[in-house]
Design a protein around this motif. Structure first.
Motif, PDB file in Angstrom:
ATOM      1  N   ALA A 122       0.835  -1.203   0.000  1.00  0.00           N
ATOM      2  CA  ALA A 122       0.000   0.000   0.000  1.00  0.00           C
ATOM      3  C   ALA A 122       0.872   1.257   0.000  1.00  0.00           C
ATOM      4  O   ALA A 122       0.573   2.232  -0.703  1.00  0.00           O
ATOM      5  N   ALA A 123       1.945   1.231   0.773  1.00  0.00           N
ATOM      6  CA  ALA A 123       2.852   2.376   0.808  1.00  0.00           C
ATOM      7  C   ALA A 123       3.505   2.584  -0.559  1.00  0.00           C
ATOM      8  O   ALA A 123       3.686   3.728  -1.006  1.00  0.00           O
ATOM      9  N   THR A 124       3.833   1.495  -1.241  1.00  0.00           N
ATOM     10  CA  THR A 124       4.426   1.597  -2.574  1.00  0.00           C
ATOM     11  C   THR A 124       3.447   2.237  -3.544  1.00  0.00           C
ATOM     12  O   THR A 124       3.813   3.107  -4.335  1.00  0.00           O
ATOM     13  N   PHE A 125       2.184   1.820  -3.490  1.00  0.00           N
ATOM     14  CA  PHE A 125       1.167   2.398  -4.361  1.00  0.00           C
ATOM     15  C   PHE A 125       0.950   3.879  -4.055  1.00  0.00           C
ATOM     16  O   PHE A 125       0.765   4.698  -4.957  1.00  0.00           O
ATOM     17  N   GLU A 126       0.984   4.242  -2.769  1.00  0.00           N
ATOM     18  CA  GLU A 126       0.834   5.652  -2.399  1.00  0.00           C
ATOM     19  C   GLU A 126       1.971   6.481  -2.985  1.00  0.00           C
ATOM     20  O   GLU A 126       1.753   7.576  -3.503  1.00  0.00           O
ATOM     21  N   ARG A 127       3.195   5.962  -2.888  1.00  0.00           N
ATOM     22  CA  ARG A 127       4.336   6.682  -3.456  1.00  0.00           C
ATOM     23  C   ARG A 127       4.197   6.798  -4.968  1.00  0.00           C
ATOM     24  O   ARG A 127       4.510   7.835  -5.555  1.00  0.00           O
ATOM     25  N   ALA A 128       3.735   5.733  -5.611  1.00  0.00           N
ATOM     26  CA  ALA A 128       3.566   5.752  -7.069  1.00  0.00           C
ATOM     27  C   ALA A 128       2.501   6.776  -7.471  1.00  0.00           C
ATOM     28  O   ALA A 128       2.673   7.516  -8.445  1.00  0.00           O
ATOM     29  N   GLU A 129       1.394   6.830  -6.719  1.00  0.00           N
ATOM     30  CA  GLU A 129       0.345   7.801  -7.027  1.00  0.00           C
ATOM     31  C   GLU A 129       0.856   9.227  -6.851  1.00  0.00           C
ATOM     32  O   GLU A 129       0.556  10.105  -7.664  1.00  0.00           O
ATOM     33  N   ALA A 130       1.628   9.464  -5.805  1.00  0.00           N
ATOM     34  CA  ALA A 130       2.195  10.788  -5.584  1.00  0.00           C
ATOM     35  C   ALA A 130       3.142  11.160  -6.726  1.00  0.00           C
ATOM     36  O   ALA A 130       3.159  12.310  -7.188  1.00  0.00           O
ATOM     37  N   PHE A 131       3.926  10.189  -7.198  1.00  0.00           N
ATOM     38  CA  PHE A 131       4.842  10.430  -8.309  1.00  0.00           C
ATOM     39  C   PHE A 131       4.067  10.783  -9.571  1.00  0.00           C
ATOM     40  O   PHE A 131       4.426  11.717 -10.292  1.00  0.00           O
ATOM     41  N   VAL A 132       2.988  10.054  -9.838  1.00  0.00           N
ATOM     42  CA  VAL A 132       2.178  10.319 -11.029  1.00  0.00           C
ATOM     43  C   VAL A 132       1.564  11.724 -10.947  1.00  0.00           C
ATOM     44  O   VAL A 132       1.562  12.467 -11.937  1.00  0.00           O
ATOM     45  N   GLN A 133       1.055  12.093  -9.792  1.00  0.00           N
ATOM     46  CA  GLN A 133       0.480  13.434  -9.629  1.00  0.00           C
ATOM     47  C   GLN A 133       1.529  14.511  -9.878  1.00  0.00           C
ATOM     48  O   GLN A 133       1.259  15.511 -10.548  1.00  0.00           O
ATOM     49  N   GLN A 134       2.736  14.314  -9.346  1.00  0.00           N
ATOM     50  CA  GLN A 134       3.803  15.290  -9.542  1.00  0.00           C
ATOM     51  C   GLN A 134       4.171  15.375 -11.024  1.00  0.00           C
ATOM     52  O   GLN A 134       4.379  16.475 -11.558  1.00  0.00           O
ATOM     53  N   MET A 135       4.229  14.248 -11.701  1.00  0.00           N
ATOM     54  CA  MET A 135       4.549  14.255 -13.127  1.00  0.00           C
ATOM     55  C   MET A 135       3.454  14.962 -13.933  1.00  0.00           C
ATOM     56  O   MET A 135       3.751  15.679 -14.893  1.00  0.00           O
ATOM     57  N   GLN A 136       2.192  14.775 -13.558  1.00  0.00           N
ATOM     58  CA  GLN A 136       1.102  15.453 -14.252  1.00  0.00           C
ATOM     59  C   GLN A 136       1.208  16.969 -14.088  1.00  0.00           C
ATOM     60  O   GLN A 136       1.001  17.721 -15.041  1.00  0.00           O
ATOM     61  N   ILE A 137       1.550  17.415 -12.892  1.00  0.00           N
ATOM     62  CA  ILE A 137       1.730  18.850 -12.646  1.00  0.00           C
ATOM     63  C   ILE A 137       2.870  19.383 -13.509  1.00  0.00           C
ATOM     64  O   ILE A 137       2.744  20.449 -14.139  1.00  0.00           O
ATOM     65  N   GLU A 138       3.982  18.646 -13.561  1.00  0.00           N
ATOM     66  CA  GLU A 138       5.122  19.082 -14.359  1.00  0.00           C
ATOM     67  C   GLU A 138       4.777  19.103 -15.849  1.00  0.00           C
ATOM     68  O   GLU A 138       5.200  19.998 -16.579  1.00  0.00           O
ATOM     69  N   LEU A 139       4.012  18.124 -16.315  1.00  0.00           N
ATOM     70  CA  LEU A 139       3.594  18.114 -17.716  1.00  0.00           C
ATOM     71  C   LEU A 139       2.686  19.297 -18.041  1.00  0.00           C
ATOM     72  O   LEU A 139       2.794  19.898 -19.114  1.00  0.00           O
ATOM     73  N   GLU A 140       1.792  19.640 -17.135  1.00  0.00           N
ATOM     74  CA  GLU A 140       0.937  20.816 -17.334  1.00  0.00           C
ATOM     75  C   GLU A 140       1.783  22.085 -17.418  1.00  0.00           C
ATOM     76  O   GLU A 140       1.534  22.955 -18.262  1.00  0.00           O
ATOM     77  N   ASN A 141       2.791  22.198 -16.543  1.00  0.00           N
ATOM     78  CA  ASN A 141       3.677  23.367 -16.576  1.00  0.00           C
ATOM     79  C   ASN A 141       4.447  23.425 -17.897  1.00  0.00           C
ATOM     80  O   ASN A 141       4.622  24.508 -18.481  1.00  0.00           O
ATOM     81  N   CYS A 142       4.904  22.258 -18.365  1.00  0.00           N
ATOM     82  CA  CYS A 142       5.618  22.219 -19.649  1.00  0.00           C
ATOM     83  C   CYS A 142       4.690  22.621 -20.801  1.00  0.00           C
ATOM     84  O   CYS A 142       5.099  23.332 -21.723  1.00  0.00           O
ATOM     85  N   ALA A 143       3.443  22.167 -20.756  1.00  0.00           N
ATOM     86  CA  ALA A 143       2.480  22.514 -21.805  1.00  0.00           C
ATOM     87  C   ALA A 143       2.218  24.018 -21.808  1.00  0.00           C
ATOM     88  O   ALA A 143       2.130  24.645 -22.883  1.00  0.00           O
ATOM     89  N   LEU A 144       2.102  24.618 -20.627  1.00  0.00           N
ATOM     90  CA  LEU A 144       1.915  26.068 -20.553  1.00  0.00           C
ATOM     91  C   LEU A 144       3.126  26.806 -21.120  1.00  0.00           C
ATOM     92  O   LEU A 144       2.980  27.764 -21.892  1.00  0.00           O
TER      93      LEU A 144
END
Length: 94
Positions: free
Chosen positions: A57-79
């Motif tokens: 469960a902790a591994t999945f939580e870390r993976a979800e946090a990583f995905v969210q951070q990557m999505q934010i970075e991709l949005e910033n790159c798109a802007l």
């Protein structure tokens, strides 16, 4: 000496050694599996399974946090990409 007497003498000798070396008295063994009404092996097996599930469960939580951070970075790159392409279209050629 008889066997029980030898055993008691050894126990006392061990106790004196422990006290001389600053080792406190032994605590009685705790048996949490008795409180749950299961065998010792079942209790350890369930505990290992729960620990493994918690780690997963902790591994999945870390993976979800990583995905969210990557999505934010991709949005910033798109802007940034949109701003740069707009600015490049405004520049005069030549």
């Amino acid at each position: 000496m008889k066997t029980p007497e030898k055993r008691e003498a050894a126990r006392l000798r061990s106790e004196r050694y422990r006290r001389r070396h600053g080792i406190g008295p032994r605590r009685p063994a705790q048996k949490p599996w008795l409180a749950e009404g299961v065998s010792r092996s079942t209790w350890y097996r369930r505990r290992a399974k729960a620990r493994q599930q918690a780690a997963l469960a902790a591994t999945f939580e870390r993976a979800e946090a990583f995905v969210q951070q990557m999505q934010i970075e991709l949005e910033n790159c798109a802007l940034a990409h949109a701003v740069m392409s707009r600015d490049l279209r405004c520049l005069p050629c030549g």
